[in-house]
Write an enzyme that holds these catalytic residues in place. Structure first.
Site, PDB file in Angstrom:
ATOM      1  N   HIS A  62      34.890  35.119  31.054  1.00  0.00           N
ATOM      2  CA  HIS A  62      34.212  35.242  32.345  1.00  0.00           C
ATOM      3  C   HIS A  62      33.305  36.460  32.292  1.00  0.00           C
ATOM      4  O   HIS A  62      33.617  37.448  31.651  1.00  0.00           O
ATOM      5  CB  HIS A  62      35.248  35.418  33.460  1.00  0.00           C
ATOM      6  CG  HIS A  62      34.735  34.977  34.796  1.00  0.00           C
ATOM      7  ND1 HIS A  62      34.907  33.706  35.279  1.00  0.00           N
ATOM      8  CD2 HIS A  62      34.029  35.640  35.747  1.00  0.00           C
ATOM      9  CE1 HIS A  62      34.354  33.602  36.474  1.00  0.00           C
ATOM     10  NE2 HIS A  62      33.800  34.762  36.781  1.00  0.00           N
TER      11      HIS A  62
ATOM     12  N   ASP B 136      39.136  32.036  46.849  1.00  0.00           N
ATOM     13  CA  ASP B 136      38.043  32.776  46.203  1.00  0.00           C
ATOM     14  C   ASP B 136      36.731  32.025  46.403  1.00  0.00           C
ATOM     15  O   ASP B 136      35.695  32.641  46.651  1.00  0.00           O
ATOM     16  CB  ASP B 136      38.313  32.963  44.704  1.00  0.00           C
ATOM     17  CG  ASP B 136      37.055  33.431  43.985  1.00  0.00           C
ATOM     18  OD1 ASP B 136      36.613  34.560  44.278  1.00  0.00           O
ATOM     19  OD2 ASP B 136      36.476  32.671  43.198  1.00  0.00           O
TER      20      ASP B 136
ATOM     21  N   ARG C  27      30.657  36.253  50.617  1.00  0.00           N
ATOM     22  CA  ARG C  27      30.170  37.574  50.169  1.00  0.00           C
ATOM     23  C   ARG C  27      28.699  37.522  49.792  1.00  0.00           C
ATOM     24  O   ARG C  27      27.948  38.466  50.023  1.00  0.00           O
ATOM     25  CB  ARG C  27      30.968  38.029  48.938  1.00  0.00           C
ATOM     26  CG  ARG C  27      32.335  38.562  49.248  1.00  0.00           C
ATOM     27  CD  ARG C  27      33.168  38.677  47.985  1.00  0.00           C
ATOM     28  NE  ARG C  27      32.536  39.488  46.962  1.00  0.00           N
ATOM     29  CZ  ARG C  27      32.705  39.295  45.643  1.00  0.00           C
ATOM     30  NH1 ARG C  27      33.489  38.337  45.194  1.00  0.00           N
ATOM     31  NH2 ARG C  27      32.101  40.080  44.780  1.00  0.00           N
TER      32      ARG C  27
ATOM     33  N   SER D 155      38.318  38.543  42.669  1.00  0.00           N
ATOM     34  CA  SER D 155      37.653  37.240  42.566  1.00  0.00           C
ATOM     35  C   SER D 155      37.807  36.691  41.148  1.00  0.00           C
ATOM     36  O   SER D 155      38.249  35.550  40.940  1.00  0.00           O
ATOM     37  CB  SER D 155      36.168  37.409  42.922  1.00  0.00           C
ATOM     38  OG  SER D 155      35.408  36.324  42.479  1.00  0.00           O
TER      39      SER D 155
ATOM     40  N   LYS E 217      40.693  33.567  39.735  1.00  0.00           N
ATOM     41  CA  LYS E 217      40.288  32.325  39.061  1.00  0.00           C
ATOM     42  C   LYS E 217      40.896  32.232  37.671  1.00  0.00           C
ATOM     43  O   LYS E 217      41.313  31.171  37.229  1.00  0.00           O
ATOM     44  CB  LYS E 217      38.762  32.283  38.922  1.00  0.00           C
ATOM     45  CG  LYS E 217      38.058  31.919  40.202  1.00  0.00           C
ATOM     46  CD  LYS E 217      36.570  31.788  39.973  1.00  0.00           C
ATOM     47  CE  LYS E 217      35.919  33.130  39.741  1.00  0.00           C
ATOM     48  NZ  LYS E 217      35.017  33.570  40.783  1.00  0.00           N
TER      49      LYS E 217
HETATM   50  N1  URA Z   1      31.957  36.784  39.134  1.00  0.00           N
HETATM   51  C1  URA Z   1      32.953  36.323  39.941  1.00  0.00           C
HETATM   52  O1  URA Z   1      33.566  35.304  39.644  1.00  0.00           O
HETATM   53  N2  URA Z   1      33.227  36.995  41.058  1.00  0.00           N
HETATM   54  C2  URA Z   1      32.586  38.103  41.409  1.00  0.00           C
HETATM   55  O2  URA Z   1      32.901  38.659  42.421  1.00  0.00           O
HETATM   56  C3  URA Z   1      31.544  38.590  40.589  1.00  0.00           C
HETATM   57  C4  URA Z   1      31.247  37.897  39.438  1.00  0.00           C
END
Ligand code: URA
Length: 419
Positions: free
Chosen positions: A82, A161, A168, A183, A187
């Site tokens: 990620h 999320d 957001r 966040s 995930k």
């Molecule tokens: N990537 C994400 O999944 N969440 C965030 O808040 C910022 C980048």
């Protein structure tokens, strides 16, 4: 307990209890708490912060707001990846098929654009027919069949999320360590991999502008991951100017396809190889980072990575003739070259400014329900360090609206700092 008291507590910089955090996450996921109330609380968190315990509770509440995937059928070496977000960041589109072509199972759920940064799911959708939506069973069966699947977050994976992320984006509450860490980690915990490589971007085009902040975010995510029994590795990567040359959804997909066919911009190549080599190491496919990079390059050069990408696209309904011939991607109505007004060296191309400009052209969202235009954006022709002569092409603007085109041309000249 009620949401007004919870908002007031955080407004007054008090610590929220686990129960209060869980009450908010559950209530918002179930639409019992309104967007405006959630927005007020998120803004209060943004301003007044959260301690480690609160961040962990928020992460776990979001991770368990929906399904938690079980990827154990693929063994213990599934590695997820990620990024904390960037401009021109098409790394996943290149890196994941490459490591899948080396026998590492890839089950990747990607996000949409956030703030001035792009999202892999939006980018992949610019390939006609490619389905980013899949139920969990379909997602798993894709990985079983072709070794890789890239989709967007399913409705029921960390749905809290998903809602908070979209909110957001529209209330200017993106760049915040507690919110980003929770966040991402919610995930990652929900999506089932035991090993995770996190690309923590740092610089003008990242949410973390300084190395210290990026380091803090990285440490926070490692702490949360360890608590959840995950092996987490963070790689800090520079994000001052856009990564590669293209910024905008289909423009970036084309650059990623060209990369997989062997045309590799230097900065993009470094990031892809560094992250991939770490993923391979965690997956037990080679302990030596430099050797792992060479193995990745071999699979790009011999076509295995590109073929894996093609297989994945086809398996998810995408029209692979667009990969074979990228000139088939629909062009924007206007494409214009911005020329240098003076001779010198490019000293700066602020990635955040370029990202905002791409959003202004239609590549990102202002409201949650906005649709994006996949063919607009900016293609850089000169990067930092390049010499330019007056009248050289600095960049190309791809736009569908003439007024936006003119404004973007003007802004590009301001963004390129040439001395
Ligand atoms: N990537 C994400 O999944 N969440 C965030 O808040 C910022 C980048």
């Amino acid at each position: 307990m009620n949401i007004l008291d919870i908002i007031a507590n955080k407004r007054d910089a008090k610590e929220l209890s686990k129960e209060e955090i869980e009450y908010f996450v559950k209530g918002y996921t179930e639409d019992k708490i309104k967007d405006y109330q959630a927005a007020a609380l998120i803004m209060a968190i943004y301003i007044n912060g959260m301690n480690d315990r609160e961040i962990t509770d928020l992460t776990l509440a979001m991770a368990h707001s929906g399904d938690v995937l079980d990827l154990s059928r693929f063994g213990t070496d599934v590695v997820d990846k990620h990024s904390t977000g960037g401009v021109g960041d098409k790394v996943s589109i290149i890196l994941l098929p490459t490591i899948a072509s080396m026998g590492v199972p890839v089950a990747k759920m990607s996000g949409r654009g956030l703030g001035f940064t792009g999202g892999t799911a939006d980018k992949m959708e610019s390939i006609p027919g490619y389905r980013t939506n899949a139920e969990i069973e379909q997602f798993i069966s894709n990985v079983e069949k072709v070794g890789i699947s890239m989709i967007t977050q399913t409705m029921n994976l960390a749905p809290a999320d998903k809602k908070i992320y979209a909110l957001r984006d529209t209330i200017s509450c993106v760049e915040n360590i507690p919110l980003i860490a929770s966040s991402i980690m919610s995930k990652k915990i929900a999506s089932g991999a035991n090993k995770i490589v996190l690309d923590v971007t740092v610089g003008k085009g990242a949410f973390m502008k300084t190395r210290e902040d990026a380091q803090k975010l990285a440490e926070q995510m490692v702490r949360i991951g360890n608590l959840a029994g995950k092996e987490v590795r963070c790689v800090l990567t520079p994000m001052d100017q856009p990564l590669g040359y293209a910024v905008g959804n289909s423009l970036e997909v084309i650059e990623a396809i060209n990369f997989l066919k062997g045309d590799m911009p230097k900065d993009l190549k470094e990031v892809v190889l560094e992250l991939g080599a770490n993923m391979l190491q965690l997956a037990g496919k080679g302990n030596n980072i430099e050797e792992n990079k060479l193995k990745m390059l071999e699979n790009i050069e011999n076509g295995a990575a590109y073929n894996k990408f093609k297989e994945m696209v086809q398996n998810q309904g995408g029209d692979i003739s667009y990969l074979e011939d990228t000139t088939k991607f629909e062009k924007s109505k206007y494409i214009s070259a911005v020329v240098a007004e003076k001779t010198g060296k490019v000293k700066e191309i602020n990635a955040e400014e370029i990202g905002k400009l791409a959003c202004y052209l239609g590549a990102g969202r202002v409201n949650k329900e906005d649709t994006i235009e996949s063919n607009v954006g900016i293609i850089l022709n000169k990067k930092v360090g390049d010499e330019v002569v007056e009248n050289d092409f600095l960049a190309y603007v791809c736009a569908n609206d003439e007024i936006k085109l003119k404004e973007a041309e003007r802004r590009i000249l301001e963004i390129y700092k040439i001395y």
